[in-house]
Design an enzyme around this catalytic site. Structure first.
Site, short mmCIF file in Angstrom:
data_model
loop_
_atom_site.label_atom_id
_atom_site.label_comp_id
_atom_site.label_asym_id
_atom_site.label_seq_id
_atom_site.Cartn_x
_atom_site.Cartn_y
_atom_site.Cartn_z
N HIS A 64 0.61 -0.97 0.41
CA HIS A 64 0.06 -0.30 0.00
C HIS A 64 0.97 1.44 0.80
O HIS A 64 0.38 2.18 0.29
CB HIS A 64 -0.99 0.33 0.94
CG HIS A 64 -0.62 0.19 2.11
ND1 HIS A 64 -0.73 -0.74 3.44
CD2 HIS A 64 -0.11 1.65 3.17
CE1 HIS A 64 0.50 0.02 4.34
NE2 HIS A 64 0.27 0.91 4.80
N ASP A 108 -0.49 -7.79 1.42
CA ASP A 108 0.52 -6.22 1.49
C ASP A 108 1.59 -6.34 1.67
O ASP A 108 2.84 -6.42 2.67
CB ASP A 108 0.16 -5.35 2.46
CG ASP A 108 0.25 -3.70 2.59
OD1 ASP A 108 0.85 -3.88 1.77
OD2 ASP A 108 -0.30 -3.00 3.74
N SER A 201 4.11 2.39 7.83
CA SER A 201 3.97 1.52 7.07
C SER A 201 5.51 1.21 6.07
O SER A 201 6.16 1.85 6.16
CB SER A 201 2.73 2.11 6.32
OG SER A 201 1.42 1.35 6.77
#
Length: 249
Positions: A64, A108, A201
């Protein structure tokens, strides 16, 4: 100020280093030499993610964290200063997992092939990947580092770290509808105020000197536990992809 640092100053406002990665502390400079900061250009503007060097020409991060162009900074501690240890590399290819599902945040994981190779040294070196089929026991202590938010509207300009413990799958199954213990790891004791947060992230979950997970998603308020991509599940894809895009000669 160099162009990349100027862009970082725009997305990391002055004074943003007040506080900590949630429940954590400032890392000793260059004690995580695999850490990468990603500056991402996309339709909505600029954003930043974490990542980690897994080979001199590849960085691993979350799928992402994709964008139309990505620049990588290695060897950094304070990302608003022109440190001599920093290496700035453009990304040649952003290779998301072919089954990445942005709606459910499944699979992911992404590999970034760099333009050129990172120069190894005390401040820059790859991290080991886990052995195939390795399962982390609940209670295992691991480390997460990043330059992400330390609270609402506050980011860190220096690398921060936090020690988090692996949780039983049931701790995330009851909180996150799409959680799967086969491909993900549940991390962060709900009884402690420690966690990765926005902007972290793509950073690694390091346990016993190997990157076992990737910061994926969690609650909006940063309360633990959070969900990490389980790297060991994706090792065949990782090895196949890096082998496919290795320059010959």
């Amino acid at each position: 100020m160099p162009p990349l640092l100027l862009l970082l100053a725009l997305i990391l406002p002055p004074g943003a280093d007040a506080g900590e990665i949630i429940g954590g502390r400032e890392a000793r400079p260059h004690s995580h030499p695999y850490m990468a900061l990603l500056l991402i250009q996309h339709a909505g503007g600029l954003s930043a993610c974490g990542g980690f060097l897994v080979r001199e020409d590849f960085v691993m991060t979350a799928a992402h964290c994709w964008g139309s162009s990505i620049n990588v900074t290695l060897g950094a501690h304070n990302i608003q200063r022109p440190e001599r240890t920093q290496q700035h590399l453009a990304v040649r290819r952003a290779l998301r997992h072919p089954d990445y599902d942005p709606q459910g945040v499944r699979n992911d994981i992404m590999l970034l092939q760099l333009r050129g190779r990172a120069l190894r040294g005390a401040a820059v070196s790859p991290v080991a990947l886990p052995g195939p089929g390795r399962r982390l026991r609940p209670g295992t202590a691991c480390t997460v580092a990043g330059w992400g938010q330390v609270g609402p509207n506050r980011r860190s300009s220096v690398l921060r770290e936090v020690t988090l413990s692996v949780q039983p799958d049931r701790a995330c199954q009851g909180r996150f509808r799409t959680y799967s213990g086969r491909t993900q790891i549940c991390v962060g004791d709900p009884g402690q105020g420690k966690n990765a947060f926005r902007g972290d992230s793509g950073g690694p979950l390091v346990c016993d000197s190997a990157a076992q997970g990737i910061v994926s998603y969690g609650r909006q308020n940063g309360a633990p536990p959070a969900v990490f991509t389980r790297i060991s599940h994706y090792l065949p894809w990782v090895k196949r992809t890096m082998r496919r895009f290795t320059p010959q000669g």
